[in-house]
Structures are given as C-alpha cells and as structure tokens.
Design a protein around this motif. Structure first.
Motif, PDB file in Angstrom:
ATOM      1  N   ALA A   1       0.837  -1.206   0.000  1.00  0.00           N
ATOM      2  CA  ALA A   1       0.000   0.000   0.000  1.00  0.00           C
ATOM      3  C   ALA A   1       0.873   1.257   0.000  1.00  0.00           C
ATOM      4  O   ALA A   1       1.966   1.261   0.567  1.00  0.00           O
ATOM      5  CB  ALA A   1      -0.907   0.003   1.230  1.00  0.00           C
ATOM      6  N   PRO A   2       0.371   2.307  -0.634  1.00  0.00           N
ATOM      7  CA  PRO A   2       1.124   3.565  -0.618  1.00  0.00           C
ATOM      8  C   PRO A   2       1.367   4.042   0.823  1.00  0.00           C
ATOM      9  O   PRO A   2       0.517   3.845   1.698  1.00  0.00           O
ATOM     10  CB  PRO A   2       0.206   4.539  -1.362  1.00  0.00           C
ATOM     11  N   ALA A   3       2.498   4.651   1.045  1.00  0.00           N
ATOM     12  CA  ALA A   3       2.846   5.128   2.394  1.00  0.00           C
ATOM     13  C   ALA A   3       1.826   6.140   2.923  1.00  0.00           C
ATOM     14  O   ALA A   3       1.645   6.265   4.127  1.00  0.00           O
ATOM     15  CB  ALA A   3       4.240   5.740   2.385  1.00  0.00           C
ATOM     16  N   SER A   4       1.153   6.826   2.032  1.00  0.00           N
ATOM     17  CA  SER A   4       0.189   7.850   2.438  1.00  0.00           C
ATOM     18  C   SER A   4      -1.226   7.308   2.616  1.00  0.00           C
ATOM     19  O   SER A   4      -2.143   8.081   2.903  1.00  0.00           O
ATOM     20  CB  SER A   4       0.166   8.955   1.381  1.00  0.00           C
ATOM     21  N   HIS A   5      -1.404   6.009   2.489  1.00  0.00           N
ATOM     22  CA  HIS A   5      -2.760   5.449   2.580  1.00  0.00           C
ATOM     23  C   HIS A   5      -3.365   5.699   3.955  1.00  0.00           C
ATOM     24  O   HIS A   5      -2.697   5.601   4.979  1.00  0.00           O
ATOM     25  CB  HIS A   5      -2.748   3.948   2.265  1.00  0.00           C
ATOM     26  N   ALA A   6      -4.650   6.006   3.963  1.00  0.00           N
ATOM     27  CA  ALA A   6      -5.353   6.412   5.187  1.00  0.00           C
ATOM     28  C   ALA A   6      -5.341   5.354   6.285  1.00  0.00           C
ATOM     29  O   ALA A   6      -5.408   5.688   7.466  1.00  0.00           O
ATOM     30  CB  ALA A   6      -6.791   6.784   4.849  1.00  0.00           C
ATOM     31  N   LYS A   7      -5.233   4.094   5.944  1.00  0.00           N
ATOM     32  CA  LYS A   7      -5.301   3.024   6.937  1.00  0.00           C
ATOM     33  C   LYS A   7      -3.924   2.544   7.409  1.00  0.00           C
ATOM     34  O   LYS A   7      -3.836   1.627   8.211  1.00  0.00           O
ATOM     35  CB  LYS A   7      -6.080   1.824   6.371  1.00  0.00           C
ATOM     36  N   ARG A   8      -2.864   3.165   6.924  1.00  0.00           N
ATOM     37  CA  ARG A   8      -1.522   2.701   7.270  1.00  0.00           C
ATOM     38  C   ARG A   8      -1.264   2.742   8.776  1.00  0.00           C
ATOM     39  O   ARG A   8      -0.784   1.773   9.353  1.00  0.00           O
ATOM     40  CB  ARG A   8      -0.446   3.487   6.539  1.00  0.00           C
ATOM     41  N   ALA A   9      -1.610   3.826   9.432  1.00  0.00           N
ATOM     42  CA  ALA A   9      -1.365   3.934  10.875  1.00  0.00           C
ATOM     43  C   ALA A   9      -2.152   2.865  11.636  1.00  0.00           C
ATOM     44  O   ALA A   9      -1.620   2.229  12.555  1.00  0.00           O
ATOM     45  CB  ALA A   9      -1.731   5.324  11.382  1.00  0.00           C
ATOM     46  N   ALA A  10      -3.400   2.635  11.230  1.00  0.00           N
ATOM     47  CA  ALA A  10      -4.212   1.604  11.886  1.00  0.00           C
ATOM     48  C   ALA A  10      -3.608   0.222  11.650  1.00  0.00           C
ATOM     49  O   ALA A  10      -3.600  -0.622  12.553  1.00  0.00           O
ATOM     50  CB  ALA A  10      -5.640   1.649  11.366  1.00  0.00           C
TER      51      ALA A  10
END
Length: 167
Positions: free
Chosen positions: A149-158
């Motif tokens: 997934a792209p590093a900026s994807h909204a769910k990355r932190a989750a």
C-alpha cells in the motif's frame, strides 16, 4: 446551490452537491434525504447512489447500502471504490465469503498503487483477523498491505498499530 436548485429543480448534480455540503456540516439525515432525492431524479446518476450508500453504511444499514452499491457496480464495473464499499456492506450482513470475493476482485483488477486496492487489502486482513478467526492469514494479509500500500494510505497507521497488537 439553492439558487441553482430553483433554476433547475430536476438536476440531480445540484442536490448531490447540496447533500455533500449538508454532510460536511454534520447533517447526516438531511444529506441522506438530498442524496436520495438526487438519485430519484435520475436513477443513472451514480454519484448520488454511491454517496447515499456511504451514508447508509455509516448508519449501519448494510442491506440498503448493498442495494445501492450493487446498482453502482452494475453500471460501473470498474468503480473499485464502490466495490470496496460493497464488500463492507457484505461484511456487515455477515456475508464474509461474498465480501472476501469482492475485495479479492479489487486486489486483482485495480491498479497496483491505487487507494481502492489498498483499501481492499486492509479490509481482507481485518476480515480474517476480526471476523473469520484466521490470525495467520490475517497477519499475512496485513503484512502484504504494509508492503504494497502507498505510504500515504489512510489506513496505514491503523495497520501498523494492528501489527503491534499481534506481536
């Protein structure tokens, strides 16, 4: 927008825009009614149907959201965001196999670095971890999401937080 609605009361795009404004203002019921009105003016106006389905998903009305999203996907089979949302509705209806198939299709067909593909990967990982009691499969899918997934994807932190919880 109100002036535009007076001038052309049959244009669904105006009501869709008014609904988006109401949604931004936290007026979910008003937004839903305006999206519904826009969709009723022109059943082929897919944007209003998708937005209406989003409100229904937020409200937990998975059955009605599924109907709207199925209509969107039927008209636009390459609308991967609608397919991801359809998977959410299916999961909400406990059709876990249907949700998985829908998201697998998005992963296979959507562009590699797209938001929709990343959303589908994240949702499959959560499906396995939280609903199917498949920790090994879910963890593998979560790792795949984090790699692709792209590093900026909204769910990355989750996803990163979920990975910490799994250790």
């Amino acid at each position: 927008l109100a002036k535009a609605a007076e001038l052309d009361p049959k244009d669904p795009a105006i009501y869709n825009a008014l609904a988006m404004l109401a949604q931004k203002q936290g007026k979910a019921q008003e937004a839903f009614q305006l999206f519904d009105h826009a969709a009723s003016l022109d059943a082929t106006y897919i944007d209003a149907r998708f937005n209406k389905a989003s409100v229904l998903l937020d409200a937990g009305d998975y059955q009605r959201a599924k109907v709207e999203l199925a209509a969107v996907v039927d008209k636009r089979p390459d609308d991967y965001a609608a397919q991801v949302a359809l998977g959410v509705a299916q999961r909400g209806l406990k059709d876990h196999e249907g949700a998985k198939k829908t998201w697998d299709r998005v992963i296979k067909e959507a562009p590699r670095r797209s938001t929709s593909r990343a959303d589908a990967m994240f949702n499959i990982a959560l499906l396995k971890l939280d609903f199917l009691e498949d920790p090994a499969g879910g963890k593998a899918d979560l790792e795949r999401y984090l790699q692709e997934a792209p590093a900026s994807h909204a769910k990355r932190a989750a996803a990163e937080e979920k990975r910490k919880d799994l250790k």
